[in-house]
Design an enzyme around this catalytic site. Structure first.
Site, mmCIF file in Angstrom:
data_model
loop_
_atom_site.group_PDB
_atom_site.id
_atom_site.type_symbol
_atom_site.label_atom_id
_atom_site.label_comp_id
_atom_site.label_asym_id
_atom_site.label_seq_id
_atom_site.Cartn_x
_atom_site.Cartn_y
_atom_site.Cartn_z
ATOM 1 C CG HIS A 1 -14.900 1.282 13.322
ATOM 2 N ND1 HIS A 1 -15.358 2.429 13.945
ATOM 3 C CD2 HIS A 1 -14.410 1.680 12.120
ATOM 4 C CE1 HIS A 1 -15.154 3.462 13.152
ATOM 5 N NE2 HIS A 1 -14.582 3.042 12.047
ATOM 6 N N GLY B 1 -14.591 5.875 5.832
ATOM 7 C CA GLY B 1 -13.584 6.904 6.065
ATOM 8 C C GLY B 1 -13.748 7.593 7.404
ATOM 9 C CG ASP C 1 -15.775 -4.372 14.344
ATOM 10 O OD1 ASP C 1 -15.842 -3.162 14.059
ATOM 11 O OD2 ASP C 1 -14.973 -5.163 13.794
ATOM 12 C CB THR D 1 -4.182 5.775 1.155
ATOM 13 O OG1 THR D 1 -3.181 6.794 1.034
ATOM 14 C CG2 THR D 1 -3.536 4.503 1.676
ATOM 15 C CD GLU E 1 -2.906 1.041 2.356
ATOM 16 O OE1 GLU E 1 -3.628 0.024 2.301
ATOM 17 O OE2 GLU E 1 -3.004 1.907 3.245
ATOM 18 C CB ALA F 1 -18.197 0.777 4.494
#
Length: 310
Positions: free
Chosen positions: A153, A109, A162, A49, A18, A129
């Site tokens: 989270h 986000g 979660d 990202t 990444e 999401a």
């Protein structure tokens, strides 16, 4: 365009990396040096990202597009719902498609400026999401990933809640999930077990960041939301004043983590690079032997295990 799923064969472990969009010319040079250095190792895919609130949106699109057009790498773009209307999200997804990008990591986000701040939905935007997953899926033949949180989270009441949200994202149409950072293999493996117990068969990829400096260790705490385990602190804290010794032991800790994950059948490791290649390359090539033409290291006690989907 090749999908992420097609790049993770399951019969041998692989890796992905990444990157972040460059902030300035010097950062862009560093980024492309890292990309070129890792390109020959044939990572399964590379991701770029997307800044909080879309702050680096244009740079993400440009960088991801360059990866597609100027390298042999399979590219995945990040996309967040923060401060974006549905119309804007459709526009970004259209840009990705026009560049030949077919792999998207769909994220709600974090609020800009304060990752732990209150989430505020754009008046014409999305709240979850899973809604973004459905939107991406509705606009083309995309391979879609989502995020997963081994410690839960920060806004989830507990791990059970979660897990339910993660399963909902996957069942909304996501093909795989990438885990945020964690310190011990069992943290990831327990999450994998929770998802399996919920009756959801999917591909879960662990996120790994080589622990090369005290600053990186602190960043891992910030990104994971978990304190450094006593077992790791006992090995690294005494070396905080010795950069060379800290790096060596931090790399040992990271390598041991990766070896345990591979021994448990994890099919691919996802490395967070901070736009540098040296530490990732050292672990992938010299310590794990995951690069093409290199013999894969055997976990202690026998042959490399068959890699199965979790």
């Amino acid at each position: 365009m090749t999908s992420v799923m097609a790049r993770i064969p399951g019969d041998r472990p692989v890796f992905s990396v990444e990157f972040m969009p460059p902030r300035d010319d010097a950062d862009e040079l560093r980024l492309w040096n890292a990309i070129r250095s890792l390109e020959g190792l044939d990572p399964a895919f590379v991701s770029v990202t997307y800044g909080a609130g879309g702050s680096s949106r244009d740079r993400t699109i440009r960088t991801t597009g360059r990866v597609v057009t100027e390298t042999t790498l399979v590219s995945m773009a990040h996309l967040t719902a923060v401060d974006h209307s549905v119309a804007e999200l459709r526009n970004v997804i259209g840009w990705y498609a026009s560049l030949g990008i077919r792999n998207v990591l769909a994220l709600r986000g974090d609020p800009p400026g304060d990752p732990n701040g209150e989430w505020v939905r754009h008046p014409d935007g999305l709240s979850y999401a899973e809604e973004l997953v459905r939107l991406v899926r509705s606009l083309g033949d995309f391979c879609v990933g989502v995020s997963a949180f081994p410690y839960g989270h920060p806004r989830s009441a507990d791990l059970d809640e979660d897990t339910r949200y993660l399963v909902r994202k996957l069942r909304a149409g996501a093909d795989f999930a990438i885990a945020q950072l964690f310190f011990e293999a069992d943290d990831f493996l327990r999450m994998r077990d929770r998802v399996a117990a919920a009756g959801c068969e999917t591909l879960l990829l662990p996120g790994v960041m080589p622990l090369t400096t005290p600053k990186i260790l602190s960043k891992t705490v910030e990104l994971s939301g978990a304190d450094v385990p006593a077992s790791v602190a006992a090995r690294l804290d005494p070396l905080a004043g010795d950069a060379k010794a800290f790096r060596e032991e931090g790399m040992n800790v990271t390598t041991e983590l990766c070896e345990r994950l591979l021994a448990e059948g994890v099919p691919s490791l996802h490395f967070y690079t901070f736009n540098r290649s040296k530490a990732t390359k050292e672990i992938v090539v010299d310590r794990l032997g995951l690069a093409p033409g290199r013999s894969q290291l055997r976990p202690a006690g026998g042959d490399l295990p068959a890699v199965a989907m979790p």
